[in-house]
Design a protein around this motif. Structure first.
Motif, short mmCIF file in Angstrom:
data_model
loop_
_atom_site.label_atom_id
_atom_site.label_comp_id
_atom_site.label_asym_id
_atom_site.label_seq_id
_atom_site.Cartn_x
_atom_site.Cartn_y
_atom_site.Cartn_z
N PHE A 1 4.16 -27.41 16.30
CA PHE A 1 5.35 -28.17 16.59
C PHE A 1 5.27 -28.73 18.10
N ALA B 1 12.55 -24.82 19.56
CA ALA B 1 12.21 -23.80 18.55
C ALA B 1 12.20 -22.40 19.14
N ARG C 1 16.51 -21.71 18.36
CA ARG C 1 17.24 -22.11 16.86
C ARG C 1 18.02 -20.87 16.27
N GLU D 1 11.24 -26.20 11.49
CA GLU D 1 11.37 -27.54 12.04
C GLU D 1 12.39 -28.27 10.81
#
Length: 298
Positions: free
Chosen positions: A161, A243, A246, A297
């Motif tokens: 990511f 990331a 979250r 994601e």
């Protein structure tokens, strides 16, 4: 029923020569002379009664019959090689050695690792944390995960990511004085950051159009995982990677006081050696972590 097979040494020489496109390189790979390779090919052509190569001034080229034979022969040899590796597997064949930054390990991988173990119970995982890029020639590892601005050179890799920056803090911090109502108010807050990511605050503030905030002050930690913990304890505002926060944002343990999220040029890549066959444990881990990254994601 007796198998009618050509000489195996001749088959190896043919496969190597066809793959390399050159008798000399095939000889180097097989640790024999060029003449030996040429004789093996001639023996095989006599045995098959089929011409396999066109010889010319500029080298060799497979004939149509040679191309067809090479295609089937390569599949057969690949299957033999795979079966041999499976038979020779040692306990270490199921030990997956991963090198990655401590924050990625603590904030992202470890909370998900139970799912990997449930899917692949035979694979044991050994984790080493470091901010230094992996050196597959020196490090005893199978996989590395690191933040890079571009794909790692000379390695097999997968982008997990991209990075997105945003400030986060404990909910209670929003109830205190001085207020934290707009980005300029960060000038009156303790800024938390990682020593390994010294430019994150400046990048976010520039995107927010904020001046006059001294990013040199505040609390700096050896790694970002410690800074996230400090933010959760109410010590100040951390500029975090989305990331890694979250789950905390979803649970309310941390909050994002501002809506602005700033993508960076960096991304987290999983990498492995490209100069040798990829072990099944690495393939399994790649498949699993790619699915986890995509889910996180979405």
């Amino acid at each position: 029923m007796t198998r009618r097979l050509p000489p195996l040494n001749a088959l190896r020489a043919f496969e190597a020569a066809a793959r390399c496109g050159n008798f000399t390189r095939a000889a180097q790979e097989l640790f024999v002379t060029q003449g030996a390779v040429s004789r093996h090919i001639a023996t095989l052509e006599d045995w098959l009664s089929v011409k396999l190569f066109e010889r010319g001034r500029h080298g060799i080229r497979l004939t149509p019959g040679g191309e067809s034979y090479f295609a089937s022969m390569r599949v057969a040899l690949d299957q033999i090689e795979h079966g041999t590796r499976q038979l020779q597997q040692s306990p270490d064949e199921w030990l997956l050695r991963i090198k990655l930054p401590p924050t990625f390990a603590i904030r992202w991988l470890i909370p998900r690792l139970a799912r990997f173990h449930a899917m692949y119970p035979r694979i044991d995982v050994q984790i080493t944390t470091s901010h230094k890029p992996a050196d597959f020639e020196r490090d005893d590892i199978d996989v590395s995960i690191h933040s890079e601005p571009s794909p790692p050179v000379g390695q097999g890799y997968r982008l997990l990511f991209r990075e997105t920056l945003l400030p986060v803090c404990a909910p209670a911090l929003l109830q205190r004085e001085p207020p934290l109502a707009q980005p300029a108010d960060l000038a009156h807050q303790a800024l938390l950051s990682s020593l390994n990511r010294p430019h994150d605050w400046q990048a976010w503030l520039e995107a927010a159009g904020v001046q006059g905030v001294d990013t040199r002050r505040g609390l700096k930690f050896e790694n970002a995982a410690m800074a996230y913990q400090a933010a959760a304890e109410g010590l100040g505002v951390m500029v975090g990677v989305l990331a890694f926060v979250r789950d905390d944002l979803a649970s309310g343990r941390l909050v994002a006081p501002f809506d602005l999220r700033v993508p960076t040029e960096g991304g987290y890549f999983m990498a492995w050696r490209a100069d040798r066959p990829v072990a099944q444990r690495v393939r399994d881990f790649e498949s699993w972590i790619a699915a986890e990254a995509a889910a996180s994601e979405s």
